[in-house]
Write a protein that holds these residues in place. Structure first.
Motif, PDB file in Angstrom:
ATOM      1  N   ARG A  49       0.855  -1.194   0.000  1.00  0.00           N
ATOM      2  CA  ARG A  49       0.000   0.000   0.000  1.00  0.00           C
ATOM      3  C   ARG A  49       0.888   1.240   0.000  1.00  0.00           C
ATOM      4  O   ARG A  49       2.045   1.187   0.351  1.00  0.00           O
ATOM      5  N   GLY A  50       0.302   2.371  -0.395  1.00  0.00           N
ATOM      6  CA  GLY A  50       1.024   3.635  -0.348  1.00  0.00           C
ATOM      7  C   GLY A  50       1.167   4.101   1.086  1.00  0.00           C
ATOM      8  O   GLY A  50       0.577   3.545   2.013  1.00  0.00           O
ATOM      9  N   LEU A  51       1.935   5.144   1.282  1.00  0.00           N
ATOM     10  CA  LEU A  51       2.131   5.700   2.616  1.00  0.00           C
ATOM     11  C   LEU A  51       1.022   6.682   2.954  1.00  0.00           C
ATOM     12  O   LEU A  51       0.725   7.585   2.174  1.00  0.00           O
ATOM     13  N   GLY A  52       0.414   6.523   4.091  1.00  0.00           N
ATOM     14  CA  GLY A  52      -0.619   7.441   4.547  1.00  0.00           C
ATOM     15  C   GLY A  52      -1.790   7.534   3.590  1.00  0.00           C
ATOM     16  O   GLY A  52      -2.405   6.538   3.231  1.00  0.00           O
ATOM     17  N   ASP A  53      -2.080   8.765   3.165  1.00  0.00           N
ATOM     18  CA  ASP A  53      -3.217   9.013   2.269  1.00  0.00           C
ATOM     19  C   ASP A  53      -2.847   8.888   0.796  1.00  0.00           C
ATOM     20  O   ASP A  53      -3.645   9.200  -0.077  1.00  0.00           O
ATOM     21  N   SER A  54      -1.648   8.427   0.495  1.00  0.00           N
ATOM     22  CA  SER A  54      -1.192   8.375  -0.897  1.00  0.00           C
ATOM     23  C   SER A  54      -1.576   7.079  -1.604  1.00  0.00           C
ATOM     24  O   SER A  54      -1.097   6.831  -2.701  1.00  0.00           O
ATOM     25  N   ASN A  55      -2.415   6.263  -1.013  1.00  0.00           N
ATOM     26  CA  ASN A  55      -2.730   4.966  -1.592  1.00  0.00           C
ATOM     27  C   ASN A  55      -3.350   5.081  -2.987  1.00  0.00           C
ATOM     28  O   ASN A  55      -2.978   4.348  -3.896  1.00  0.00           O
ATOM     29  N   GLY A  56      -4.278   6.005  -3.182  1.00  0.00           N
ATOM     30  CA  GLY A  56      -4.900   6.187  -4.496  1.00  0.00           C
ATOM     31  C   GLY A  56      -3.886   6.616  -5.538  1.00  0.00           C
ATOM     32  O   GLY A  56      -3.868   6.112  -6.670  1.00  0.00           O
ATOM     33  N   MET A  57      -3.021   7.536  -5.161  1.00  0.00           N
ATOM     34  CA  MET A  57      -1.991   7.995  -6.089  1.00  0.00           C
ATOM     35  C   MET A  57      -1.013   6.865  -6.395  1.00  0.00           C
ATOM     36  O   MET A  57      -0.543   6.746  -7.530  1.00  0.00           O
ATOM     37  N   TRP A  58      -0.704   6.058  -5.411  1.00  0.00           N
ATOM     38  CA  TRP A  58       0.194   4.914  -5.589  1.00  0.00           C
ATOM     39  C   TRP A  58      -0.386   3.939  -6.606  1.00  0.00           C
ATOM     40  O   TRP A  58       0.311   3.448  -7.486  1.00  0.00           O
TER      41      TRP A  58
END
Length: 100
Positions: A30-39
């Protein structure tokens, strides 16, 4: 050209769905913090680019065959305009030289 673009978007959408499934099932990180969508979007872009490059080679060649004549006509038109401008400048220089 539109067909190539739609096919490329389709490959990206497919990669996006696959990456989303892998991330939410825990297979991919998963991405870090709230960056999951961007990841997920970034990973899908990185995966879809080489797939599109290989899978859409023939379609890209077809699109290029359609574009090349248009570019050649545009270059010819620009060159014709340029030569007309050069002629106008030469005539102005001759007129100015004759009046001096």
């Amino acid at each position: 050209m539109l067909r190539y673009t739609l096919m490329r978007l389709g490959i990206f959408a497919g990669c996006l769905v696959v990456v989303w499934g892998l991330v939410y099932s825990g297979v991919a990180p998963r991405g870090l913090g709230d960056s999951n969508g961007m990841w997920i979007i970034l990973l899908a872009l990185v995966l879809s680019a080489p797939i599109s490059f290989v899978a859409l080679r023939k379609e890209r060649d077809r699109a290029s065959e359609q574009i090349v004549p248009k570019v050649e006509r545009l270059k010819a038109r620009i060159e014709a305009d340029r030569s007309q401008e050069d002629e106008a400048v030469d005539e102005a220089a001759r007129a100015q030289g004759a009046s001096s």
